[in-house]
Design an enzyme around this catalytic site. Structure first.
Site, short mmCIF file in Angstrom:
data_model
loop_
_atom_site.label_atom_id
_atom_site.label_comp_id
_atom_site.label_asym_id
_atom_site.label_seq_id
_atom_site.Cartn_x
_atom_site.Cartn_y
_atom_site.Cartn_z
N TYR A 141 -0.79 -3.55 -7.37
CA TYR A 141 -0.65 -4.25 -6.09
C TYR A 141 -2.00 -4.28 -5.37
O TYR A 141 -2.71 -3.28 -5.29
CB TYR A 141 0.41 -3.58 -5.20
CG TYR A 141 0.33 -4.09 -3.78
CD1 TYR A 141 0.85 -5.34 -3.44
CD2 TYR A 141 -0.33 -3.36 -2.79
CE1 TYR A 141 0.73 -5.84 -2.16
CE2 TYR A 141 -0.45 -3.86 -1.49
CZ TYR A 141 0.08 -5.10 -1.19
OH TYR A 141 -0.06 -5.60 0.08
N ARG A 199 0.86 -1.18 0.00
CA ARG A 199 0.00 0.00 0.00
C ARG A 199 0.89 1.23 0.00
O ARG A 199 1.88 1.28 0.72
CB ARG A 199 -0.87 0.03 1.26
CG ARG A 199 -2.13 -0.75 1.18
CD ARG A 199 -2.98 -0.55 2.43
NE ARG A 199 -2.34 -1.08 3.62
CZ ARG A 199 -1.73 -0.34 4.55
NH1 ARG A 199 -1.68 0.97 4.42
NH2 ARG A 199 -1.17 -0.90 5.60
N HIS A 244 -11.00 -1.61 11.21
CA HIS A 244 -9.91 -2.49 10.80
C HIS A 244 -9.76 -3.57 11.88
O HIS A 244 -8.81 -3.54 12.68
CB HIS A 244 -8.64 -1.64 10.65
CG HIS A 244 -7.47 -2.36 10.09
ND1 HIS A 244 -6.17 -1.93 10.30
CD2 HIS A 244 -7.36 -3.44 9.30
CE1 HIS A 244 -5.33 -2.74 9.68
NE2 HIS A 244 -6.03 -3.67 9.07
N ASP A 296 -9.90 -9.23 9.16
CA ASP A 296 -9.30 -7.93 8.82
C ASP A 296 -10.25 -6.73 8.98
O ASP A 296 -9.83 -5.68 9.43
CB ASP A 296 -8.78 -7.96 7.38
CG ASP A 296 -7.89 -6.77 7.05
OD1 ASP A 296 -7.03 -6.42 7.88
OD2 ASP A 296 -8.05 -6.19 5.97
N CYS A 344 0.72 -7.43 12.56
CA CYS A 344 0.93 -7.52 14.01
C CYS A 344 0.23 -8.71 14.63
O CYS A 344 -0.12 -8.70 15.81
CB CYS A 344 0.46 -6.23 14.69
SG CYS A 344 1.56 -4.84 14.46
N ARG A 371 1.98 -11.85 -0.50
CA ARG A 371 0.60 -12.08 -0.05
C ARG A 371 -0.02 -13.36 -0.59
O ARG A 371 0.40 -13.87 -1.63
CB ARG A 371 -0.27 -10.91 -0.51
CG ARG A 371 0.10 -9.57 0.12
CD ARG A 371 -0.49 -9.42 1.49
NE ARG A 371 -0.04 -8.23 2.19
CZ ARG A 371 -0.68 -7.71 3.24
NH1 ARG A 371 -1.79 -8.28 3.68
NH2 ARG A 371 -0.21 -6.65 3.85
N SER A 424 -1.43 -3.64 10.50
CA SER A 424 -1.06 -4.72 9.58
C SER A 424 0.20 -5.43 10.07
O SER A 424 1.12 -4.80 10.59
CB SER A 424 -0.80 -4.14 8.18
OG SER A 424 -2.01 -3.66 7.65
N LYS A 428 -9.59 -2.09 1.42
CA LYS A 428 -9.36 -0.96 2.33
C LYS A 428 -10.08 0.30 1.82
O LYS A 428 -10.55 1.12 2.62
CB LYS A 428 -7.86 -0.65 2.45
CG LYS A 428 -6.99 -1.83 2.85
CD LYS A 428 -7.25 -2.35 4.24
CE LYS A 428 -6.11 -3.23 4.72
NZ LYS A 428 -6.41 -4.05 5.86
#
Length: 589
Positions: free
Chosen positions: A199, A71, A228, A279, A252, A373, A250, A208
């Site tokens: 991407y 991102r 989120h 998510d 974590c 990913r 993200s 998102k």
């Protein structure tokens, strides 16, 4: 396929096609037959590679431009009429200026290409929570990924033909020119434009972009919340189910927590964990005054490196069929995939994420990009909850905030009330990871893990949380966790992964009022004996270290919070009062 008869849809598609000038327009109906034909085109052009269909049925490999791997927050903009409506944490550009700039870039950007029109629903089609979008794109990767990540097809077209409102999403790869890459959100127009990226996070506009940035704006207007957050179902030995939401920046450990495998000790007792979402959560207040959550997505877009049989066996199992792997390494001997920490047997005859020959046994270079990913269907997940498929929402008992912090934050503490919980969320900070472009390991404030995803002024977002609290008669309790605290040798003090259930069970006991707590300046902490550490090699001294509130560290934290708060012209009084109370409490330690 059902024809689109909604005139406003057809007028918009015609206008976008006149600007981008594709050779043809193909509507996506979501059928397996059509998606197979499109997949075939991607294989013929080399846009994607087919993996070993015996070992990984239906799986594809996709590689992005080396400069287009995450991102891009610097190139992500919020375009509102007034700068103050975007707030100090967003990149603001006026709508007129951005439309003018991007129209030039979109002009003829699809010439010689096909424009795919993807009608999609975030949330189960037709439910109260669902929102509809249409993404126009020249990328087959986007078509196939949106078919995994959202609900695509006929049912959505029928909703549109009945006059359903929709988010207008336009994407073109154009030339993948990083200097002219923009991901622009126009909340007042319910519109998203993205150009010069291929991407996932920049181009799968339902994720998102719609589900969080536009979603958070719609939530404020309509009285709900787009967050989120993971959604986790915990079933105890008596068969009683509770649900918690968790907000983590993200990379974590959010996906790991969402697909948590209980330790054997708890499995034997009859505990079961199910995944409602990994998510994003959309939350509404129910008729009973409680907060209900749905996962609006239909798939998982997970970070590959670090995913393995120990850290997240359920995520690994989810990727075994119908998955798109992006920027991982490839084993050329059997045409499968590999990434760092998958196992201890990297391929010798491999290809790295850049497409170069790669020997994982001898190379000092990483085989997979740190932000590589997998895009996998949620229905593949062994722990997927039945409630995921209904789209009706589950009642939330607890909201968990957390980040990756080596020193300051204790293992767990509970907010004193809803508004104090909003303060804890607003002050959340984490050490940065590879999920966004920028330096790694720097502590950055990331309120509610929404810093990159809030589609309007964050001070108003905090106020919206406080206002939502006033409307609930039975709000969830709010907690903060830190699985990543380290000792003097920088070794993790807590085992993490499945054992995080032990902390969550303490939270659920707090929600039921069946266990006490110790009041600290941060909130309510567990008594060490109230965290079940049976069969865990952890000493009372280690637990004490995990729960310790360090006065000097917190004096520094308070300065950090004040610095972050200073970005805002005005914050809700409830937050500044909580900060003042924290200061006084730390001074008295």
């Amino acid at each position: 396929m059902t024809m689109v008869t909604n005139q406003s849809v057809n007028d918009w598609v015609k206008e976008m096609a006149e600007m981008t000038n594709p050779d043809e327009i193909v509507w996506i109906d979501g059928s397996e037959k059509q998606l197979d034909l499109i997949k075939q085109i991607a294989l013929e052009t080399g846009e994607m590679l087919e993996l070993n269909q015996e070992k990984l049925p239906g799986c594809l490999y996709y590689r992005t431009n080396p400069k287009d791997v995450a991102r891009d927050e610097k190139r992500t903009v919020i375009c509102t009429s007034r700068r103050e409506d975007a707030g100090p944490t967003n990149n603001w550009v006026s709508p007129d200026e951005m439309y003018a700039k991007m129209r030039k870039l979109f002009k003829d950007s699809m010439k010689g290409r096909t424009m795919y029109a993807i009608p999609f629903s975030m949330g189960v089609v037709g439910t109260e929570f669902a929102k509809i979008g249409i993404e126009l794109t020249d990328s087959i990767y986007v078509v196939l990924s949106m078919a995994i990540m959202t609900r695509v097809g006929q049912e959505v077209i029928e909703q549109l033909n009945h006059g359903a409102d929709f988010t207008k999403c336009l994407h073109s790869k154009a030339q993948i020119n990083e200097q002219e890459k923009y991901i622009a959100h126009f909340p007042e127009d319910n519109t998203i434009w993205s150009i010069n990226s291929a991407y996932g996070g920049n181009v799968l506009l339902g994720k998102k972009c719609l589900a969080l940035r536009i979603g958070s704006y719609l939530g404020k207007q309509e009285g709900w919340m787009a967050e989120h957050m993971l959604i986790l179902k915990i079933e105890n030995e008596a068969g009683e189910s509770k649900y918690v939401c968790g907000a983590f920046p993200s990379a974590c450990g959010k996906t790991n927590l969402a697909m948590l495998t209980p330790p054997d000790y708890f499995k034997k007792k009859g505990y079961k964990i199910s995944t409602v979402g990994d998510d994003i959560a959309w939350l509404r207040i129910g008729k009973d005054g409680r907060l209900y959550a749905v996962n609006p997505e239909n798939g998982f877009f997970g970070v590959a490196p670090g995913t393995n049989q120990k850290s997240n066996p359920n995520a690994l199992q989810t990727t075994k069929k119908g998955t798109i792997f992006t920027n991982v390494a490839r084993n050329l001997d059997d045409n499968t995939v590999w990434w760092e920490k998958l196992d201890k047997n990297p391929p010798e005859n491999g290809e790295d994420w850049l497409g170069n020959p790669w020997n994982g046994k001898t190379s000092s270079e990483k085989g997979a990009h740190p932000n590589s990913r997998f895009t996998a269907p949620a229905e593949n997940c062994p722990t997927i909850a039945d409630e995921f498929f209904t789209g009706e929402g589950v009642p939330i008992s607890a909201i968990i905030f957390g980040g990756r912090r080596a020193k300051a934050e204790p293992l767990v503490y509970e907010a004193k009330d809803w508004n104090h919980g909003v303060f804890i969320g607003s002050a959340m900070a984490s050490e940065t990871t590879a999920a966004a472009n920028g330096q790694v390991g720097v502590v950055r404030h990331d309120p509610m893990a929404m810093l990159p995803f809030c589609g309007y002024n964050m001070a108003e977002y905090f106020q919206h949380w406080i206002d939502m609290g006033k409307k609930m008669t039975n709000p969830p309790r709010i907690f903060h966790v830190n699985w990543f605290r380290t000792d003097e040798n920088d070794e993790f003090l807590w085992p993490g992964f499945g054992d995080n259930l032990r902390v969550i069970l303490w939270m659920l006991h707090r929600c039921k009022g069946t266990v006490g707590a110790v009041e600290t300046p941060l909130g309510y902490e567990p008594k060490p004996e109230d965290i079940d550490v049976e069969e865990l090699n952890i000493t009372p001294e280690t637990l004490e270290k995990l729960l310790r509130v360090d006065k000097d560290a917190w004096k520094h934290e308070i300065q950090d919070i004040e610095n972050f708060y200073s970005k805002f012209e005005q914050l809700p009084k409830e937050l500044t009062d909580s900060l003042e109370e924290l200061k006084q409490g730390i001074d008295k330690l």
